[in-house]
Motif scaffolding. Structure first.
Motif, mmCIF file in Angstrom:
data_model
loop_
_atom_site.group_PDB
_atom_site.id
_atom_site.type_symbol
_atom_site.label_atom_id
_atom_site.label_comp_id
_atom_site.label_asym_id
_atom_site.label_seq_id
_atom_site.Cartn_x
_atom_site.Cartn_y
_atom_site.Cartn_z
ATOM 1 N N PRO A 154 0.818 -1.212 0.000
ATOM 2 C CA PRO A 154 0.000 0.000 0.000
ATOM 3 C C PRO A 154 0.852 1.264 0.000
ATOM 4 O O PRO A 154 1.766 1.416 0.814
ATOM 5 N N GLY A 155 0.579 2.137 -0.948
ATOM 6 C CA GLY A 155 1.287 3.406 -1.017
ATOM 7 C C GLY A 155 2.689 3.329 -1.586
ATOM 8 O O GLY A 155 3.415 4.326 -1.585
ATOM 9 N N LYS A 156 3.067 2.164 -2.075
ATOM 10 C CA LYS A 156 4.420 1.995 -2.611
ATOM 11 C C LYS A 156 4.368 1.548 -4.064
ATOM 12 O O LYS A 156 3.337 1.085 -4.558
ATOM 13 N N GLU A 157 5.499 1.659 -4.727
ATOM 14 C CA GLU A 157 5.589 1.225 -6.109
ATOM 15 C C GLU A 157 5.719 -0.303 -6.167
ATOM 16 O O GLU A 157 6.173 -0.942 -5.219
ATOM 17 N N ARG A 158 5.329 -0.846 -7.297
ATOM 18 C CA ARG A 158 5.494 -2.279 -7.500
ATOM 19 C C ARG A 158 6.983 -2.604 -7.566
ATOM 20 O O ARG A 158 7.756 -1.909 -8.227
ATOM 21 N N LEU B 265 5.391 -19.575 -5.871
ATOM 22 C CA LEU B 265 6.224 -18.725 -5.025
ATOM 23 C C LEU B 265 6.036 -19.199 -3.595
ATOM 24 O O LEU B 265 4.994 -18.953 -2.989
ATOM 25 N N GLN B 266 7.027 -19.914 -3.103
ATOM 26 C CA GLN B 266 6.999 -20.398 -1.726
ATOM 27 C C GLN B 266 7.612 -19.330 -0.833
ATOM 28 O O GLN B 266 8.766 -18.943 -1.030
ATOM 29 N N MET B 267 6.845 -18.861 0.121
ATOM 30 C CA MET B 267 7.284 -17.774 0.995
ATOM 31 C C MET B 267 7.365 -18.299 2.424
ATOM 32 O O MET B 267 6.357 -18.727 2.988
ATOM 33 N N ASN B 268 8.551 -18.293 2.964
ATOM 34 C CA ASN B 268 8.785 -18.749 4.329
ATOM 35 C C ASN B 268 9.233 -17.584 5.202
ATOM 36 O O ASN B 268 9.669 -16.551 4.696
ATOM 37 N N SER B 269 9.120 -17.763 6.510
ATOM 38 C CA SER B 269 9.555 -16.743 7.463
ATOM 39 C C SER B 269 9.012 -15.374 7.094
ATOM 40 O O SER B 269 9.750 -14.382 7.031
ATOM 41 N N LEU B 270 7.728 -15.314 6.856
ATOM 42 C CA LEU B 270 7.118 -14.075 6.404
ATOM 43 C C LEU B 270 7.245 -12.970 7.447
ATOM 44 O O LEU B 270 7.163 -13.220 8.659
ATOM 45 N N LYS B 271 7.441 -11.762 6.948
ATOM 46 C CA LYS B 271 7.599 -10.584 7.786
ATOM 47 C C LYS B 271 6.453 -9.611 7.512
ATOM 48 O O LYS B 271 5.797 -9.681 6.466
ATOM 49 N N LEU B 272 6.258 -8.691 8.438
ATOM 50 C CA LEU B 272 5.204 -7.696 8.253
ATOM 51 C C LEU B 272 5.382 -6.944 6.941
ATOM 52 O O LEU B 272 4.398 -6.636 6.242
ATOM 53 N N GLU B 273 6.633 -6.688 6.595
ATOM 54 C CA GLU B 273 6.917 -5.920 5.383
ATOM 55 C C GLU B 273 6.702 -6.694 4.096
ATOM 56 O O GLU B 273 6.846 -6.152 3.006
ATOM 57 N N ASP B 274 6.355 -7.958 4.202
ATOM 58 C CA ASP B 274 5.996 -8.739 3.019
ATOM 59 C C ASP B 274 4.540 -8.534 2.619
ATOM 60 O O ASP B 274 4.102 -9.033 1.576
ATOM 61 N N THR B 275 3.793 -7.819 3.432
ATOM 62 C CA THR B 275 2.401 -7.535 3.100
ATOM 63 C C THR B 275 2.315 -6.738 1.808
ATOM 64 O O THR B 275 2.932 -5.680 1.681
ATOM 65 N N ALA B 276 1.580 -7.271 0.845
ATOM 66 C CA ALA B 276 1.477 -6.632 -0.466
ATOM 67 C C ALA B 276 0.519 -7.441 -1.341
ATOM 68 O O ALA B 276 0.153 -8.569 -0.997
ATOM 69 N N VAL B 277 0.178 -6.850 -2.454
ATOM 70 C CA VAL B 277 -0.475 -7.605 -3.522
ATOM 71 C C VAL B 277 0.640 -8.178 -4.389
ATOM 72 O O VAL B 277 1.525 -7.439 -4.831
ATOM 73 N N TYR B 278 0.581 -9.462 -4.615
ATOM 74 C CA TYR B 278 1.603 -10.150 -5.381
ATOM 75 C C TYR B 278 1.080 -10.452 -6.786
ATOM 76 O O TYR B 278 -0.028 -10.965 -6.950
ATOM 77 N N TYR B 279 1.918 -10.137 -7.758
ATOM 78 C CA TYR B 279 1.569 -10.326 -9.161
ATOM 79 C C TYR B 279 2.573 -11.267 -9.817
ATOM 80 O O TYR B 279 3.775 -11.195 -9.544
ATOM 81 N N CYS B 280 2.081 -12.090 -10.717
ATOM 82 C CA CYS B 280 2.985 -12.848 -11.562
ATOM 83 C C CYS B 280 2.919 -12.271 -12.969
ATOM 84 O O CYS B 280 1.908 -11.665 -13.362
#
Length: 120
Positions: free
Chosen positions: A40-44, A80-95
């Motif tokens: 949110p509020g950031k560039e892709r 896309l396997q995502m482990n050890s997720l962090k708060l900063e990984d919150t986003a909309v993910y696009y392929c």
């Protein structure tokens, strides 16, 4: 090629999640498939990419060692396997499908995005 991303959801910090990107079209293996995300509020931003054969991958420093991209060409799917997720990984993910590139301009086709929310 048309792409559809899925698998997003709400998880806690430290959890794992796997996203899928399903492609339609017989030429899927000709393209590298990249993952990008937009908070949110950031560039892709670039997350990672895998070649059409699956033989090579490239990752952003921010996810290196935590995220892994793989593909099953028999299923026309990239993961896309995502482990050890962090708060900063919150986003909309696009392929996206295109050439092996860390920039958005390298990709011609984009999926609709899937939301990943990491909570504390």
């Amino acid at each position: 090629v048309q792409l559809q991303a899925s698998g997003g959801g709400l998880v806690q910090a430290g959890d794992s999640l796997r996203l899928s990107c399903v492609a339609s079209g017989r030429t899927f293996t000709r393209y590298a498939t990249g993952w990008f995300r937009q908070a949110p509020g950031k560039e892709r931003e670039f997350v990672g990419v895998i070649t059409g054969s699956g033989g090579s991958t490239l990752y952003a420093d921010s996810v290196k060692g935590r995220f892994t991209i793989s593909r099953d060409n028999a299923k026309n799917t990239v993961y896309l396997q995502m482990n050890s997720l962090k708060l900063e990984d919150t986003a909309v993910y696009y392929c996206a499908a295109g050439r092996l590139s860390a920039t958005m301009t390298g990709y011609d086709s984009w999926g609709q995005g899937t939301l990943v929310t990491v909570s504390s």
